[in-house]
Design a protein around this motif. Structure first.
Motif, short mmCIF file in Angstrom:
data_model
loop_
_atom_site.label_atom_id
_atom_site.label_comp_id
_atom_site.label_asym_id
_atom_site.label_seq_id
_atom_site.Cartn_x
_atom_site.Cartn_y
_atom_site.Cartn_z
N ALA A 237 0.84 -1.20 0.00
CA ALA A 237 0.00 0.00 0.00
C ALA A 237 0.88 1.25 0.00
O ALA A 237 2.08 1.20 0.28
N THR B 299 -10.94 -0.92 11.45
CA THR B 299 -10.06 -1.97 10.96
C THR B 299 -9.44 -1.53 9.64
O THR B 299 -10.15 -1.15 8.71
N ARG C 166 -6.77 -2.73 6.55
CA ARG C 166 -6.16 -3.92 5.96
C ARG C 166 -5.13 -3.53 4.90
O ARG C 166 -5.17 -2.46 4.34
N ASN C 167 -4.21 -4.45 4.66
CA ASN C 167 -3.08 -4.24 3.74
C ASN C 167 -2.19 -3.11 4.24
O ASN C 167 -1.70 -2.29 3.48
N LYS D 147 -1.21 -8.14 7.95
CA LYS D 147 -1.26 -6.73 7.52
C LYS D 147 -2.57 -6.07 7.95
O LYS D 147 -3.12 -5.23 7.24
N VAL D 148 -3.08 -6.43 9.14
CA VAL D 148 -4.34 -5.90 9.65
C VAL D 148 -4.07 -5.13 10.94
O VAL D 148 -3.44 -5.63 11.87
N ASP E 84 -14.19 -0.40 8.01
CA ASP E 84 -13.33 -1.54 7.67
C ASP E 84 -12.81 -1.25 6.28
O ASP E 84 -13.56 -1.34 5.30
N TYR E 85 -11.54 -0.88 6.18
CA TYR E 85 -11.01 -0.35 4.92
C TYR E 85 -9.75 -1.11 4.50
O TYR E 85 -8.88 -1.42 5.31
N THR E 86 -9.66 -1.40 3.19
CA THR E 86 -8.48 -2.06 2.62
C THR E 86 -7.75 -1.08 1.70
O THR E 86 -8.34 -0.54 0.75
#
Length: 430
Positions: free
Chosen positions: A20, A40, A42-43, A71-72, A228-230
């Motif tokens: 990222a 939360t 992610r990545n 990666k969280v 909750d985001y990636t």
């Protein structure tokens, strides 16, 4: 002194999942201070500045858990105690983006008097101070600290930036969400990482208009929730691996979920005779037999690569194209319109046998296509310059050493294992 030992000369081939974007992850982490709901992410890459923010949140009283293997990162700021004090982490420019959230929560934040960052020239904080004052903050100096204080909710405001600064734009947007009413910023930065921060804020419930443009309106005063985001792939890293394929005569595919950001980057690769294909979520560059600077239709003008705020070529990508300019047959002018200290490292390229000419602090000409030789070079504290030196070294048969290469770790935790998997032998050393 951290060194990279590079044994180059082989075409790099393979597929890469990039990390990222550091410049998206850090402002998002700072913006989480706006909410008491669980978040939360992610990545999340394991990089130095993320570790510093993680540790700062823990010291502040937040509940933070980071599964580095997965990666969280989970965050809950509701556990910050009343009366907590906040002196922001040193040696990290992103610290300044935590000030809006800390002012909203605690009414006060302290920042070291000289915020650090890459060695790119003067990077003043006056535009940030102007933003905080516009939203009602009092700013003073106490000893070695700059102290920011505010009392209660403030009102929305309108600001027209002299320069489309990324971090100033992000600070304005975050500050506007803590104020009552509508705020507007004109000449806003619109880089992909700014858009990504805005997408995260919208997921939390923020109301924004104009994301990705130079004029953004923000509705403030509403309570923001969890998310909750990636994080998406870093377009800098994608472009860098594609450039590694070009400079070494290789064939590399990189995962890329946002190829719409690459039209100008693709055109810039084409200036050196290299072409990028985007298909099914991947971007691929198969190097031509010889990189060669393409002649302008207006033949008496030198081919140029100009770097400026988005949607220009980003200044952060200019070094990787300079590496291509060193390898490609022909002459190229590189113009860094952002940083006055962004080209001084060109003298290190001469140790590889490269021919360059610095016209002034902002413009550099490469006379490419000469035979290059292994060398020991020293990188300034600039992430992409260290990578550009690695690129040149990877294209040369033999062993080169890049001293002070540690800035690579600030943005790309898996960069060396990734490049090693593509066929070049790279090792960290002291």
């Amino acid at each position: 002194m951290t060194a990279l030992y590079v044994r180059g000369g082989q075409p790099l081939k393979g597929k890469i999942d990039p990390s990222a974007n550091k410049n998206a992850v850090l402002p998002v982490l700072c913006a989480t201070l706006l909410s008491d709901a669980p978040i939360t992410l992610r990545n999340v890459p394991e990089i130095t500045d993320v570790t510093r923010i993680h540790d700062f949140f823990g010291a502040l009283g937040s509940t933070v858990n980071w599964d580095k293997a997965a990666k969280v990162l989970t965050i809950d700021h509701s556990t910050i105690p009343a009366g907590a004090k906040a002196t922001l982490p040193q040696a990290m420019r992103a610290s300044i983006m935590m000030i809006p959230g800390l002012l909203a929560r605690l009414g006060e934040a302290r920042l070291e008097n000289e915020v650090k960052g890459c060695t790119l020239g003067a990077r003043e904080i006056d535009p940030h101070v102007a933003v905080f004052k516009a939203f009602g903050a009092e700013v003073s100096t106490e000893g070695k600290d700059i102290v920011f204080r505010t009392r209660g909710k403030t009102k929305g405001t309108r600001m027209w930036l002299e320069y489309a600064s990324v971090t100033t734009t992000e600070n304005f947007i975050i500050s506007a969400l803590t104020a009552n009413g509508t705020s507007q910023i004109v000449n806003a930065a619109c880089e992909p990482h700014v858009q990504e921060m805005c997408a995260f804020l919208e997921l939390m419930g923020a109301r924004l208009k104009g994301k990705g443009t130079s004029m953004v309106s923000i509705e403030g005063g509403a309570e923001l929730g969890g998310a909750d985001y990636t994080f998406v792939e870093d377009f800098h890293e994608i472009a860098t691996f594609l450039a590694l394929a070009a400079v070494t005569g290789g064939d590399i595919s990189v995962r890329n979920s946002q190829p719409e950001n690459f039209m100008l980057i693709d055109q810039t690769f084409a200036k050196f005779g290299a072409h990028v294909e985007h298909k099914d979520g991947w971007s691929r560059l198969i190097a031509p037999e010889q990189l060669e600077v393409q002649q302008n239709f207006t033949s008496h003008l030198i081919t140029k690569v100009e770097a400026a705020p988005w949607p220009y070529i980003p200044a952060d990508l200019l070094p990787i194209f300079i590496a291509l300019g060193v390898k490609a047959k022909g002459q190229t002018m590189f113009w860094n319109k952002v940083y006055e200290g962004g080209l001084t490292w060109h003298t290190e390229l001469s140790l590889f046998g490269a021919h360059t000419l610095l016209c002034d602090p902002h413009r550099l000409i490469t006379f490419g296509g000469d035979r290059l030789v292994p060398a020991t070079v020293t990188s300034p504290y600039i992430i992409r310059v260290a990578i550009a030196m690695l690129m040149v070294a990877a294209s040369i048969d033999g062993e080169s050493t890049i001293l002070d290469a540690d800035p690579i770790r600030r943005a790309h935790p898996n960069f060396v294992p990734n490049i090693d998997s593509l066929g070049v032998n790279v090792e960290w050393g002291d």
